[in-house]
Motif scaffolding. Structure first.
Motif, PDB file in Angstrom:
ATOM      1  N   MET A   1      41.808 -69.624 -55.361  1.00 39.65           N
ATOM      2  CA  MET A   1      43.159 -70.185 -55.255  1.00 39.65           C
ATOM      3  C   MET A   1      43.194 -71.635 -55.738  1.00 39.65           C
ATOM      4  SD  MET A   1      45.273 -67.995 -54.261  1.00 39.65           S
ATOM      5  CE  MET A   1      46.683 -69.012 -53.858  1.00 39.65           C
ATOM      6  N   GLY A   2      42.136 -72.356 -55.479  1.00 39.80           N
ATOM      7  CA  GLY A   2      42.093 -73.779 -55.837  1.00 39.80           C
ATOM      8  C   GLY A   2      41.914 -73.960 -57.334  1.00 39.80           C
TER       9      GLY A   2
ATOM     10  N   GLY B   1      41.475 -76.718 -53.108  1.00 39.26           N
ATOM     11  CA  GLY B   1      42.767 -76.197 -52.651  1.00 39.26           C
ATOM     12  C   GLY B   1      43.684 -77.324 -52.191  1.00 39.26           C
ATOM     13  N   PHE B   2      44.792 -76.913 -51.609  1.00 39.84           N
ATOM     14  CA  PHE B   2      45.857 -77.857 -51.239  1.00 39.84           C
ATOM     15  C   PHE B   2      45.362 -78.949 -50.282  1.00 39.84           C
ATOM     16  CE2 PHE B   2      49.558 -78.136 -48.062  1.00 39.84           C
ATOM     17  CZ  PHE B   2      50.050 -79.307 -48.617  1.00 39.84           C
ATOM     18  N   ILE B   3      45.052 -78.561 -49.062  1.00 41.03           N
ATOM     19  CA  ILE B   3      44.663 -79.563 -48.069  1.00 41.03           C
ATOM     20  C   ILE B   3      43.320 -80.179 -48.455  1.00 41.03           C
ATOM     21  CG2 ILE B   3      44.038 -79.913 -45.646  1.00 41.03           C
ATOM     22  CD1 ILE B   3      46.087 -77.644 -44.964  1.00 41.03           C
TER      23      ILE B   3
ATOM     24  N   ASP C   1      33.912 -74.417 -53.634  1.00 35.82           N
ATOM     25  CA  ASP C   1      35.153 -73.641 -53.765  1.00 35.82           C
ATOM     26  C   ASP C   1      34.901 -72.564 -54.812  1.00 35.82           C
ATOM     27  OD1 ASP C   1      38.445 -74.636 -53.166  1.00 35.82           O
ATOM     28  OD2 ASP C   1      38.011 -72.899 -54.427  1.00 35.82           O
TER      29      ASP C   1
ATOM     30  N   THR D   1      49.232 -75.061 -53.130  1.00 41.27           N
ATOM     31  CA  THR D   1      49.007 -73.933 -54.027  1.00 41.27           C
ATOM     32  C   THR D   1      50.209 -72.986 -53.926  1.00 41.27           C
ATOM     33  OG1 THR D   1      46.707 -74.161 -53.324  1.00 41.27           O
ATOM     34  CG2 THR D   1      47.240 -72.235 -54.682  1.00 41.27           C
TER      35      THR D   1
ATOM     36  N   TYR E   1      44.993 -62.550 -39.544  1.00 42.01           N
ATOM     37  CA  TYR E   1      44.580 -63.911 -39.933  1.00 42.01           C
ATOM     38  C   TYR E   1      44.301 -64.746 -38.676  1.00 42.01           C
ATOM     39  CZ  TYR E   1      45.487 -68.723 -41.675  1.00 42.01           C
ATOM     40  OH  TYR E   1      45.423 -70.073 -41.963  1.00 42.01           O
TER      41      TYR E   1
ATOM     42  N   GLU F   1      37.424 -75.990 -44.923  1.00 46.35           N
ATOM     43  CA  GLU F   1      38.823 -75.669 -45.231  1.00 46.35           C
ATOM     44  C   GLU F   1      38.961 -74.334 -45.954  1.00 46.35           C
ATOM     45  OE1 GLU F   1      41.270 -77.941 -44.288  1.00 46.35           O
ATOM     46  OE2 GLU F   1      39.631 -79.146 -43.474  1.00 46.35           O
TER      47      GLU F   1
ATOM     48  N   THR G   1      51.773 -76.783 -42.864  1.00 48.45           N
ATOM     49  CA  THR G   1      51.462 -77.989 -43.634  1.00 48.45           C
ATOM     50  C   THR G   1      52.220 -77.977 -44.961  1.00 48.45           C
ATOM     51  OG1 THR G   1      49.290 -77.859 -42.611  1.00 48.45           O
ATOM     52  CG2 THR G   1      49.536 -79.392 -44.438  1.00 48.45           C
TER      53      THR G   1
ATOM     54  N   ASP H   1      30.967 -69.104 -53.407  1.00 49.10           N
ATOM     55  CA  ASP H   1      31.652 -68.408 -52.328  1.00 49.10           C
ATOM     56  C   ASP H   1      31.042 -68.832 -50.986  1.00 49.10           C
ATOM     57  OD1 ASP H   1      32.474 -66.269 -50.480  1.00 49.10           O
ATOM     58  OD2 ASP H   1      33.123 -65.235 -52.302  1.00 49.10           O
ATOM     59  N   VAL H   2      31.889 -69.057 -49.989  1.00 45.92           N
ATOM     60  CA  VAL H   2      31.370 -69.449 -48.667  1.00 45.92           C
ATOM     61  C   VAL H   2      30.534 -68.335 -48.030  1.00 45.92           C
ATOM     62  CG1 VAL H   2      33.076 -71.216 -48.067  1.00 45.92           C
ATOM     63  CG2 VAL H   2      33.580 -68.817 -47.570  1.00 45.92           C
TER      64      VAL H   2
ATOM     65  N   LYS I   1      40.701 -66.342 -37.284  1.00 50.76           N
ATOM     66  CA  LYS I   1      40.592 -67.790 -37.039  1.00 50.76           C
ATOM     67  C   LYS I   1      40.159 -68.063 -35.594  1.00 50.76           C
ATOM     68  CE  LYS I   1      41.902 -70.074 -40.845  1.00 50.76           C
ATOM     69  NZ  LYS I   1      41.064 -71.088 -41.522  1.00 50.76           N
TER      70      LYS I   1
HETATM   71  P1  NAD Z   1      44.521 -73.213 -50.169  1.00 48.99           P
HETATM   72  O1  NAD Z   1      44.600 -71.764 -50.500  1.00 48.99           O
HETATM   73  O2  NAD Z   1      45.269 -74.172 -51.030  1.00 48.99           O
HETATM   74  O3  NAD Z   1      43.006 -73.665 -50.103  1.00 48.99           O
HETATM   75  C1  NAD Z   1      41.956 -72.823 -49.712  1.00 48.99           C
HETATM   76  C2  NAD Z   1      40.826 -73.027 -50.699  1.00 48.99           C
HETATM   77  O4  NAD Z   1      39.736 -72.156 -50.314  1.00 48.99           O
HETATM   78  C3  NAD Z   1      41.214 -72.638 -52.135  1.00 48.99           C
HETATM   79  O5  NAD Z   1      40.865 -73.688 -53.004  1.00 48.99           O
HETATM   80  C4  NAD Z   1      40.397 -71.385 -52.419  1.00 48.99           C
HETATM   81  O6  NAD Z   1      40.027 -71.272 -53.789  1.00 48.99           O
HETATM   82  C5  NAD Z   1      39.205 -71.578 -51.493  1.00 48.99           C
HETATM   83  N1  NAD Z   1      38.553 -70.313 -51.123  1.00 48.99           N
HETATM   84  C6  NAD Z   1      39.146 -69.164 -50.718  1.00 48.99           C
HETATM   85  N2  NAD Z   1      38.225 -68.203 -50.489  1.00 48.99           N
HETATM   86  C7  NAD Z   1      37.016 -68.790 -50.739  1.00 48.99           C
HETATM   87  C8  NAD Z   1      35.670 -68.323 -50.688  1.00 48.99           C
HETATM   88  N3  NAD Z   1      35.382 -67.055 -50.340  1.00 48.99           N
HETATM   89  N4  NAD Z   1      34.674 -69.177 -51.012  1.00 48.99           N
HETATM   90  C9  NAD Z   1      34.946 -70.453 -51.389  1.00 48.99           C
HETATM   91  N5  NAD Z   1      36.196 -70.948 -51.467  1.00 48.99           N
HETATM   92  C10 NAD Z   1      37.223 -70.122 -51.140  1.00 48.99           C
HETATM   93  O7  NAD Z   1      44.987 -73.369 -48.655  1.00 48.99           O
HETATM   94  P2  NAD Z   1      45.251 -74.672 -47.765  1.00 48.99           P
HETATM   95  O8  NAD Z   1      46.681 -74.634 -47.375  1.00 48.99           O
HETATM   96  O9  NAD Z   1      44.701 -75.881 -48.410  1.00 48.99           O
HETATM   97  O10 NAD Z   1      44.409 -74.325 -46.452  1.00 48.99           O
HETATM   98  C11 NAD Z   1      43.222 -75.028 -46.093  1.00 48.99           C
HETATM   99  C12 NAD Z   1      42.789 -74.604 -44.684  1.00 48.99           C
HETATM  100  O11 NAD Z   1      43.804 -74.963 -43.745  1.00 48.99           O
HETATM  101  C13 NAD Z   1      42.562 -73.103 -44.526  1.00 48.99           C
HETATM  102  O12 NAD Z   1      41.422 -72.906 -43.731  1.00 48.99           O
HETATM  103  C14 NAD Z   1      43.809 -72.629 -43.801  1.00 48.99           C
HETATM  104  O13 NAD Z   1      43.565 -71.456 -43.052  1.00 48.99           O
HETATM  105  C15 NAD Z   1      44.130 -73.838 -42.949  1.00 48.99           C
HETATM  106  N6  NAD Z   1      45.548 -73.902 -42.571  1.00 48.99           N
HETATM  107  C16 NAD Z   1      46.507 -74.132 -43.515  1.00 48.99           C
HETATM  108  C17 NAD Z   1      47.848 -74.207 -43.133  1.00 48.99           C
HETATM  109  C18 NAD Z   1      48.953 -74.466 -44.131  1.00 48.99           C
HETATM  110  O14 NAD Z   1      50.133 -74.517 -43.724  1.00 48.99           O
HETATM  111  N7  NAD Z   1      48.674 -74.651 -45.406  1.00 48.99           N
HETATM  112  C19 NAD Z   1      48.208 -74.029 -41.773  1.00 48.99           C
HETATM  113  C20 NAD Z   1      47.194 -73.780 -40.853  1.00 48.99           C
HETATM  114  C21 NAD Z   1      45.878 -73.738 -41.257  1.00 48.99           C
END
Ligand code: NAD
Length: 318
Positions: A43-44, A18-20, A39, A184, A148, A79, A178, A59-60, A152
């Motif tokens: 979404m990733g 995923g993104f981060i 992953d 994504t 959500y 993440e 972020t 899956d986690v 968390k």
């Molecule tokens: P993202 O959706 O790009 O990445 C999340 C990844 O988790 C994806 O690659 C997705 O495929 C994977 N995923 C989802 N469900 C899954 C499962 N059941 N099993 C395995 N993999 C799974 O989101 P992101 O922005 O990269 O967020 C990363 C983390 O940072 C998350 O925990 C999010 O809650 C946290 N966060 C993000 C932001 C933001 O602004 N982007 C802000 C606060 C917190």
């Protein structure tokens, strides 16, 4: 006190496609660690995961997938999540299933796997809504306005408690909004990414509410640097905000992007979204004091994000 750089050799990044996650995976590889990614690609993207990383598609919530990913790992960055406040309002059970129960499964497996350090990606969404854009300290009231945020917040407590019991150095990082290249694209997450894509497609961006809600926008490179700072330092664990401390309104973001990409366009306004906070600004002294971390981009600078999406959008190149 800092760890020797090679104290940790093998990291697991859940959500690493995923993104981060994928930015973090690259940074960990650059720091010389071996990296595994778990992953489910919901979404990733597979192509986000560098070939140098070991990829486990799973899956986690699946114990076997988590065990496979954890093999030989000494530090974990969790993440993976469903990252959508709006989805959590509509489907709170699904949100909690992945974001809470999935986290508990990772914790359960991790406690048996020889992990020594574990960082949980939490969110500003754990805080109570704030009527003014005053920076929130980690001790501020936690009364989430979205499902959500509720999941968390519960996951944070489990993370710290179970890590402590298992002798793992557990840390919770509360990320604020972020942004950065490679986010994504979804209809509701990441206002900067959404607006850029709308404007590049010649569409009018929609602002939910009056646009005067203020957020703390933090670049993904600074989020990654915060995670690396936790890896490098011996901390007593605990909870840290990761933001810039600066407030920017959604209207200001829209104005700047319109000026760059489609001068003259007027954004559309739509009713406020359920579960959204009015203001969410990070107090970041704790992170600064404990780890010496501070954001390299204290104010919003999305030039690299605009350049990234222009390169992905063939019609925008001309
Ligand atoms: P993202 O959706 O790009 O990445 C999340 C990844 O988790 C994806 O690659 C997705 O495929 C994977 N995923 C989802 N469900 C899954 C499962 N059941 N099993 C395995 N993999 C799974 O989101 P992101 O922005 O990269 O967020 C990363 C983390 O940072 C998350 O925990 C999010 O809650 C946290 N966060 C993000 C932001 C933001 O602004 N982007 C802000 C606060 C917190």
């Amino acid at each position: 006190m800092t760890h020797a750089v090679d104290d940790f050799r093998r990291a697991l990044v859940t959500g690493g496609a995923g993104f981060i996650g994928h930015h973090l995976v690259r940074a960990l590889l650059d720091a010389g660690l071996e990296v595994a990614v778990l992953d489910d690609l919901s979404m990733g993207k597979r192509e986000n995961v560098p070939s140098a990383a070991r990829f486990v598609q799973g899956d986690v919530r699946d114990p076997q997938a988590v065990d496979a990913a954890l093999s030989g790992v000494d530090c974990v960055f969790h993440e993976a999540a469903i990252v959508s406040i709006r989805a959590s309002v509509q489907e709170f059970a699904r949100d909690a299933d992945v974001n809470l129960m999935g986290t508990l499964n990772v914790l359960q497996r991790m406690a048996k796997a020889g992990v020594r350090k574990a960082v949980f990606a939490s969110s500003m969404a754990v805080y109570a809504d704030s009527p003014t854009p005053t920076p929130l300290l980690e001790t501020a009231s936690t009364k989430p306005v979205s499902p959500y945020g509720i999941a968390k917040l519960a996951a944070e407590s489990y993370w710290l408690t179970i890590c402590r019991a298992a002798g793992i150095e557990g840390t919770v990082l509360r990320y604020f909004n972020t942004y950065g290249p490679g986010q994504t694209p979804t209809p509701y997450v990441g206002v900067i990414t959404i607006f850029i894509n709308k404007l590049l497609a010649g569409e009018v961006p929609t602002i939910f509410g009056d646009g005067e809600q203020r957020r703390d926008f933090i670049h993904v490179n600074d989020i990654v640097a915060a995670n690396i700072a936790v890896l490098r330092d011996v901390t007593p664990g605990g909870i840290f905000n990761v933001g810039t401390g600066n407030a920017t309104s959604v209207n200001a973001i829209a104005r700047s992007l319109i000026e760059i990409l489609a001068p003259g366009i007027q954004p559309r306004y739509a009713p406020e979204q359920e579960g959204e906070m009015r203001n969410a600004i990070a107090g970041i002294d704790a992170m600064r004091r404990a780890l010496g971390w501070k954001p390299s981009r204290p104010t919003v600078n999305f030039d690299d994000v605009v350049a990234y999406w222009k390169a992905q959008t063939p019609t925008a190149r001309s």
